[in-house]
Design a protein around this motif. Structure first.
Motif, short mmCIF file in Angstrom:
data_model
loop_
_atom_site.label_atom_id
_atom_site.label_comp_id
_atom_site.label_asym_id
_atom_site.label_seq_id
_atom_site.Cartn_x
_atom_site.Cartn_y
_atom_site.Cartn_z
N ASN A 293 -12.85 1.94 12.26
CA ASN A 293 -11.75 2.02 11.30
C ASN A 293 -10.94 0.72 11.22
O ASN A 293 -10.45 0.36 10.15
N VAL A 294 -10.81 0.00 12.34
CA VAL A 294 -10.00 -1.22 12.34
C VAL A 294 -10.61 -2.30 11.45
O VAL A 294 -9.88 -3.21 11.01
N CYS A 295 -11.89 -2.22 11.19
CA CYS A 295 -12.53 -3.19 10.30
C CYS A 295 -12.48 -2.77 8.83
O CYS A 295 -12.63 -3.60 7.94
N LEU A 296 -12.29 -1.47 8.58
CA LEU A 296 -12.27 -0.97 7.21
C LEU A 296 -10.87 -0.87 6.63
O LEU A 296 -10.70 -0.91 5.40
N ASP A 297 -9.86 -0.73 7.48
CA ASP A 297 -8.49 -0.64 6.97
C ASP A 297 -8.08 -1.86 6.13
O ASP A 297 -7.40 -1.70 5.11
N PRO A 298 -8.46 -3.10 6.53
CA PRO A 298 -8.10 -4.24 5.67
C PRO A 298 -8.64 -4.13 4.25
O PRO A 298 -8.05 -4.68 3.31
N VAL A 299 -9.76 -3.43 4.07
CA VAL A 299 -10.27 -3.20 2.71
C VAL A 299 -9.28 -2.34 1.93
O VAL A 299 -9.04 -2.57 0.73
N ILE A 300 -8.69 -1.34 2.60
CA ILE A 300 -7.68 -0.50 1.95
C ILE A 300 -6.47 -1.33 1.56
O ILE A 300 -5.91 -1.18 0.47
N TYR A 301 -6.04 -2.23 2.47
CA TYR A 301 -4.89 -3.09 2.13
C TYR A 301 -5.18 -3.90 0.87
O TYR A 301 -4.32 -4.03 -0.01
N PHE A 302 -6.38 -4.43 0.79
CA PHE A 302 -6.75 -5.28 -0.35
C PHE A 302 -6.77 -4.47 -1.65
O PHE A 302 -6.32 -4.95 -2.70
N LEU A 303 -7.28 -3.25 -1.60
CA LEU A 303 -7.40 -2.45 -2.81
C LEU A 303 -6.07 -1.84 -3.25
O LEU A 303 -5.81 -1.70 -4.44
N MET A 304 -5.22 -1.50 -2.29
CA MET A 304 -4.03 -0.72 -2.63
C MET A 304 -2.78 -1.56 -2.87
O MET A 304 -1.90 -1.14 -3.63
N CYS A 305 -2.69 -2.70 -2.24
CA CYS A 305 -1.45 -3.48 -2.31
C CYS A 305 -1.69 -4.75 -3.14
O CYS A 305 -2.38 -5.68 -2.68
N ARG A 306 -1.13 -4.80 -4.33
CA ARG A 306 -1.33 -5.95 -5.20
C ARG A 306 -0.74 -7.21 -4.59
O ARG A 306 -1.34 -8.29 -4.68
N THR A 307 0.43 -7.09 -3.93
CA THR A 307 1.05 -8.27 -3.32
C THR A 307 0.17 -8.83 -2.21
O THR A 307 0.00 -10.05 -2.09
N PHE A 308 -0.40 -7.94 -1.41
CA PHE A 308 -1.32 -8.37 -0.35
C PHE A 308 -2.53 -9.06 -0.96
O PHE A 308 -2.96 -10.12 -0.48
#
Length: 337
Positions: A293-308
């Motif tokens: 999960n620790v490797c897949l969560d950054p994908v969620i950050y990229f998809l969900m947070c426009r500022t990120f």
């Protein structure tokens, strides 16, 4: 003693080591790989989020997820060391009492934050002009309070497992964490496992409800407009779907086998030694998927947070531009020699 296959004839009460080629050789390599990848990805995410203001509840939850993932990563080297049987038996005691608790605490805190993120997205997309209670869920102050409560629930549920794993240890008992727990510790272990499994499935149902509602809203918007005006909604739909995908890959397999494995540890029901061996192998394999999960969560950050996403792409484009300028400068220097 490590064994590549279970010794069916060995007495059940004497068997404390169910390791195999898979757990002793394959898993340590896989954990090392995701530890390195996860550390790089989450340190990058933390570096970006330090420059992102807490302008919404979503950003607050994502920042807390980064912290949970980094804490989870701290436990990986200890797990690798025990799987490889490095160090003395005291290392196993440290894992039983501290780092394993850190692993599970961080994992379930991260799961709860995924649920809060989905709820925030549901309120923003499906009920943008809903009741006042819905608007409150999007406020930064409320998100911070919910984040503090989430951490508190995670710690209060699992930290007693550390305090109650307090029986005197030796080389033999350190191989089985359950033998280090007090009678109250065994009861708390079972209760906390069932509570955490309940939290997971409740969060999973919440994700399913939010995703279904958002997908329905996107479909209705598309039927009414049939233009690109619902593009933002489709992006949000993909974002929620990415969370569901992470849940299916990382957490569902582990939580399917978690309850029968806990029963085999703590119940008076007698399991055959082969059943216990197989449950242990499945538990370790699905636990690795949870660690992934620790490797897949950054994908969620990229998809969900426009500022990120914009900050990451801006940093990447600047790095590429700097590399090109450096290459051009070096080329001019060579030509002038």
């Amino acid at each position: 003693m490590n064994m590549d296959s279970p010794n069916i004839t060995a007495p059940l009460v004497n068997r404390t080591d169910f390791s195999s080629v898979f757990t002793h050789r394959v898993l340590p390599v896989l954990y090392c790989l995701i530890c390195v990848a996860g550390l790089v990805l989450n340190l990058l995410a933390a570096w970006i989020f330090l420059r992102v203001p807490c302008c919404s509840g979503l950003v607050v939850y994502l920042k807390n997820m980064v912290v949970a993932d980094l804490l989870m990563l701290v436990s990986y080297p200890w797990r690798v060391a025990t799987l490889l049987e490095l160090g003395s038996w005291r290392l196993h005691v440290v894992v039983c009492r501290y780092t394993a608790v850190l692993f599970y605490s961080s994992m379930y805190v991260g799961i709860m934050f995924l649920g809060l993120i989905s709820l925030e997205r549901y309120v923003k997309i499906v009920q943008p002009s809903g009741p006042r209670s819905s608007a409150l869920l999007q406020k930064v102050a409320v998100a911070r309070v919910l984040s503090a409560l989430t951490w508190g629930l995670g710690m209060l549920t699992l930290l007693p497992n550390s305090l109650l794993t307090s029986l005197p240890a030796d080389e033999e008992s350190s191989k089985d964490c359950m033998r280090l727990k007090t009678p109250l510790g065994i009861q708390w272990h079972s209760a906390s496992i069932y509570l955490c499994v309940g939290i997971f499935w409740a969060t999973f149902l919440l994700l399913g409800f939010c995703y279904t509602s958002i997908a329905r809203r996107v479909y209705q918007s598309h039927r009414r407009v049939r233009k690109n005006s619902c593009k933002a909604h489709r992006k949000s739909n993909r974002s929620i779907f990415s969370i569901l995908l992470v849940f299916f890959i990382c957490f569902v397999p582990y939580h399917v086998c978690r309850v029968p494995y806990t029963i085999s540890q703590t119940s008076h029901v007698v399991f055959s030694e082969r059943s216990r061996f197989l449950l242990y192998q499945v538990k370790e394999g699905t636990l690795f998927l949870s660690a992934l999960n620790v490797c897949l969560d950054p994908v969620i950050y990229f998809l969900m947070c426009r500022t990120f996403r914009e900050s990451l792409l801006r940093k990447f484009s600047h790095s590429v531009a700097d590399a090109r300028r450096s290459s051009v400068t070096d080329g001019h220097s060579v030509s002038n020699m």
